[in-house]
Write a protein that holds these residues in place. Structure first.
Motif, PDB file in Angstrom:
ATOM      1  N   PRO A  93      -2.016  -7.751  -7.449  1.00  0.00           N
ATOM      2  CA  PRO A  93      -1.955  -7.196  -8.807  1.00  0.00           C
ATOM      3  C   PRO A  93      -1.253  -8.157  -9.755  1.00  0.00           C
ATOM      4  CG  PRO A  93      -0.309  -6.148  -7.404  1.00  0.00           C
ATOM      5  CD  PRO A  93      -1.119  -7.041  -6.510  1.00  0.00           C
ATOM      6  N   SER A 108     -12.159  -4.007 -12.934  1.00  0.00           N
ATOM      7  CA  SER A 108     -12.192  -3.532 -14.318  1.00  0.00           C
ATOM      8  C   SER A 108     -12.433  -4.678 -15.295  1.00  0.00           C
ATOM      9  CB  SER A 108     -10.888  -2.808 -14.652  1.00  0.00           C
ATOM     10  OG  SER A 108     -10.841  -2.448 -16.019  1.00  0.00           O
ATOM     11  N   ASP A 145      -8.637  -2.773  -8.213  1.00  0.00           N
ATOM     12  CA  ASP A 145      -9.149  -1.989  -9.350  1.00  0.00           C
ATOM     13  C   ASP A 145      -9.048  -2.771 -10.651  1.00  0.00           C
ATOM     14  OD1 ASP A 145      -9.609   0.054  -7.560  1.00  0.00           O
ATOM     15  OD2 ASP A 145      -7.784   1.169  -8.077  1.00  0.00           O
ATOM     16  N   GLU A 146      -7.940  -3.455 -10.819  1.00  0.00           N
ATOM     17  CA  GLU A 146      -7.707  -4.248 -12.027  1.00  0.00           C
ATOM     18  C   GLU A 146      -8.743  -5.364 -12.138  1.00  0.00           C
ATOM     19  OE1 GLU A 146      -3.698  -6.265 -13.904  1.00  0.00           O
ATOM     20  OE2 GLU A 146      -4.085  -6.508 -11.765  1.00  0.00           O
ATOM     21  N   GLN A 156      -4.538  -2.177  -3.788  1.00  0.00           N
ATOM     22  CA  GLN A 156      -5.566  -1.355  -4.423  1.00  0.00           C
ATOM     23  C   GLN A 156      -5.513  -1.492  -5.941  1.00  0.00           C
ATOM     24  OE1 GLN A 156      -8.028   0.465  -2.811  1.00  0.00           O
ATOM     25  NE2 GLN A 156      -8.876   0.675  -4.882  1.00  0.00           N
ATOM     26  N   THR A 157      -4.290  -1.586  -6.487  1.00  0.00           N
ATOM     27  CA  THR A 157      -4.117  -1.816  -7.926  1.00  0.00           C
ATOM     28  C   THR A 157      -4.790  -3.116  -8.331  1.00  0.00           C
ATOM     29  OG1 THR A 157      -1.971  -0.704  -7.826  1.00  0.00           O
ATOM     30  CG2 THR A 157      -2.451  -1.985  -9.803  1.00  0.00           C
ATOM     31  N   THR A 160       0.834  -1.202   0.000  1.00  0.00           N
ATOM     32  CA  THR A 160       0.000   0.000   0.000  1.00  0.00           C
ATOM     33  C   THR A 160       0.865   1.246   0.000  1.00  0.00           C
ATOM     34  OG1 THR A 160      -1.789   1.189   1.140  1.00  0.00           O
ATOM     35  CG2 THR A 160      -0.168   0.076   2.529  1.00  0.00           C
ATOM     36  N   ALA A 212       5.868  -0.499  -5.202  1.00  0.00           N
ATOM     37  CA  ALA A 212       4.534  -0.350  -5.774  1.00  0.00           C
ATOM     38  C   ALA A 212       4.557   0.215  -7.182  1.00  0.00           C
ATOM     39  CB  ALA A 212       3.692   0.541  -4.858  1.00  0.00           C
ATOM     40  N   ASP A 213       5.479   1.142  -7.457  1.00  0.00           N
ATOM     41  CA  ASP A 213       5.490   1.745  -8.795  1.00  0.00           C
ATOM     42  C   ASP A 213       5.893   0.746  -9.872  1.00  0.00           C
ATOM     43  OD1 ASP A 213       8.122   1.494  -8.114  1.00  0.00           O
ATOM     44  OD2 ASP A 213       8.669   3.583  -8.494  1.00  0.00           O
ATOM     45  N   GLY A 251       2.705  -2.640  -8.491  1.00  0.00           N
ATOM     46  CA  GLY A 251       1.358  -2.330  -8.047  1.00  0.00           C
ATOM     47  C   GLY A 251       1.129  -2.632  -6.577  1.00  0.00           C
ATOM     48  N   THR A 252      -0.041  -2.236  -6.085  1.00  0.00           N
ATOM     49  CA  THR A 252      -0.431  -2.437  -4.691  1.00  0.00           C
ATOM     50  C   THR A 252      -1.693  -3.294  -4.622  1.00  0.00           C
ATOM     51  OG1 THR A 252      -1.853  -0.489  -4.679  1.00  0.00           O
ATOM     52  CG2 THR A 252       0.475  -0.142  -4.115  1.00  0.00           C
TER      53      THR A 252
END
Length: 570
Positions: free
Chosen positions: A358, A345, A341-342, A337-338, A197, A330-331, A334-335
């Protein structure tokens, strides 16, 4: 469980001296012996094909298996013994909650723990005072659950195989001890630290506390010394060859250096290609090396200066690679949350999952293991591992294959997933894989990769249960013995039952064709290959000696050593 007196411990407790006896450092818990028994207990189960839920059934090498992972792992022992190069699991973290779909509470009931551990007698009297601070009953069932499954999973790993285990701090210490015992402490590579996170908690008292930012991923090998090395990403453009030498593009390097002061070396002044070093200079290489370079034609005079010609083949060991860092930021990957969301989606609706990994994280892990192997995930959940595998294969033309295992947990009424029309978590996982395959194919136009998966479901044995001893049978019962196969089982069920019994993989290609009006399933070959096979033997249920030419109601063709084929006809 039968209770017994530990006489060695009793003698020591009654003695004022240290008595002789075996002592060992060990990790144990209430239920460990039962977990060992459970892992080795045989089962009468099978895996039944489900073609209607599958994609590209005949040709795919990917598997999605529905059922309790302990029983599935037992069934896979023969077919995939030593055949899995990568295992990734994201088991329940034992958070103490029992919310949406994932049973994350493996705490043993207090009364159950007291009886099993022997802290109370049969009348409920306490025999000793428990250390409440440690709360061992909160961990015992979770440890047993993981221990039995990891014992079986280790058998499936290849000698150069690796297992990745996502976990959090609640059971980290326990899973480390379990893995040290199952895989061996010497086979521990280390922990990866994932930045799960980047969003702090800015409300309430939590904002002033220690906030969790990372999660560990344990990495163990089956035989660490058999893992030659991880596959690393090469750094492009670091080495260039702007010049032209005798043998093609090269880079000319000066082989002179200062000959003054402490750098002076009279022995390093000799002729190369008939020239001495320039004034105030000496060679950087010795005379033997110089003569070898002359012989190979890899020194040239360029603008009056002797230089060494370096060609690409001379620097194969100098290629630069990005290291396999234990820190996964994370960059880059991903996290949580990534991942959430993925997932929402690709499913085109909120699904109610807050702890989805992720795909970038999974792709990073899988990429380190090469591009042609089988990955097993027996806590498959939302099938992130399968999604990542498909993406990697599409973008790299890889041949990775996946085996996903997931129990068909029901979606609770009122959850987002239930409202979206999904009855259980397996339906979610399968739909995600279908969508992920289409998405990967669209984003990688022209890529050739396996977009299918073969669905199998755990079920009871294909054979009827035997309720009577031979002496108990009567004449009137004989009509019920015409077949020992359950009435609801198909020929395809029997075929896959045989594959499990014979230790053959479940993912070989399959072709259906006709022989004299009889439907035949050709496993591991197509019809033409079958007709060219000469060493097969046919066994008919109604024609054991193979003398009759009557078309069989069912037949099995025995394993062909050379062609590795199995056929079933109905």
């Amino acid at each position: 469980m039968k209770k017994a007196v530990n006489f060695d411990l009793l003698r020591q407790m009654l003695s004022g001296d240290v008595l002789e006896g075996d002592e060992a450092y060990e990790f144990t818990w209430v239920g460990k012996k039962a977990a060992i028994v459970e892992a080795n207990k045989p089962i009468r189960k099978t895996l039944r094909p489900c073609k209607e839920d599958s994609v590209n059934w005949d040709t795919t090498e990917n598997l999605y298996i529905e059922g309790d992972n302990l029983e599935v792992l037992k069934l896979l022992q023969e077919s995939y013994l030593g055949a899995i190069k990568v295992i990734y699991i994201d088991p329940p973290y034992n958070t103490g909650s029992d919310t949406f779909m994932y049973p994350d509470n493996y705490r043993m009931d207090k009364d159950e723990y007291s009886i099993e551990s022997g802290s109370v007698d049969e009348e409920g009297n306490h025999l000793f005072k428990e250390n409440n601070a440690s709360n061992p009953r909160f961990h015992s069932t979770w440890c047993s659950m993981m221990y039995s499954r990891l014992l079986l999973a280790r058998n499936l790993l290849s000698d150069d195989g690796v297992i990745f285990i996502s976990i959090d701090e609640r059971e980290y210490a326990n899973i480390r001890d379990i893995c040290d015992e199952v895989f061996g402490e010497k086979n521990y590579f280390g922990d990866l630290v994932w930045e799960a996170t980047t969003q702090p908690i800015n409300a309430g008292s939590a904002r002033f506390g220690l906030q969790k930012k990372t999660e560990p991923i344990l990495v163990y090998g089956k035989c660490k010394n058999k893992v030659a090395g991880f596959t690393l990403e090469e750094i492009e453009g670091n080495l260039s060859y702007p010049h032209r030498g005798k043998f093609g593009p090269c880079r000319f390097e000066i082989i002179e250096k200062s000959d003054s002061g402490d750098y002076s070396r009279p022995s390093m002044k000799f002729q190369i290609l008939g020239q001495y070093p320039r004034d105030g200079k000496r060679w950087q290489i010795g005379e033997d090396t110089a003569r070898q370079l002359e012989k190979e034609g890899k020194v040239e005079i360029v603008d009056g200066i002797v230089k060494k010609a370096v060609y690409p083949e001379d620097e194969l060991d100098k290629r630069q690679y990005k290291p396999f860092w234990s820190l996964l930021l994370a960059d880059a990957v991903g996290t949580a949350q990534t991942g959430k969301d993925e997932f929402n989606s690709i499913m085109e609706t909120p699904m109610g999952f807050d702890t989805v990994k992720p795909t970038a994280l999974m792709k990073k892990l899988l990429s380190y293991m090469g591009d042609n192997y089988t990955v097993l995930d027996f806590f498959s959940g939302t099938a992130t591992t399968a999604d990542a595998c498909l993406q990697l294969n599409a973008s790299t033309q890889g041949k990775r294959k996946f085996i996903m295992v997931q129990i068909d947990e029901k979606c609770k009424v009122g959850t987002d997933a239930y409202s979206a029309g999904y009855s259980n978590i397996c339906e979610i996982g399968k739909e995600r894989i279908r969508r992920a395959a289409k998405k990967a194919a669209t984003e990688n136009s022209g890529a050739s990769f396996d977009t299918g998966f073969r669905v199998l479901k755990l079920d009871s044995s294909n054979m009827k249960d035997v309720y009577y001893a031979p002496a108990e049978y009567e004449q009137g019962m004989l009509s019920g013995l015409e077949s020992n196969i359950k009435e609801d089982r198909t020929d395809l069920d029997l075929l896959f039952g045989c594959l499990l019994e014979w230790g053959l993989p479940l993912s070989e290609r399959m072709t259906v064709f006709q022989i004299d009006g009889v439907e035949v399933y050709a496993y591991g070959m197509d019809a033409e290959e079958y007709r060219g096979c000469k060493d097969g033997m046919v066994f008919y249920e109604n024609d054991i000696d193979n003398q009759s030419h009557t078309p069989p109601s069912r037949c099995l063709l025995a394993l062909r050593t050379e062609c590795r084929s199995l056929l079933c006809a109905a």
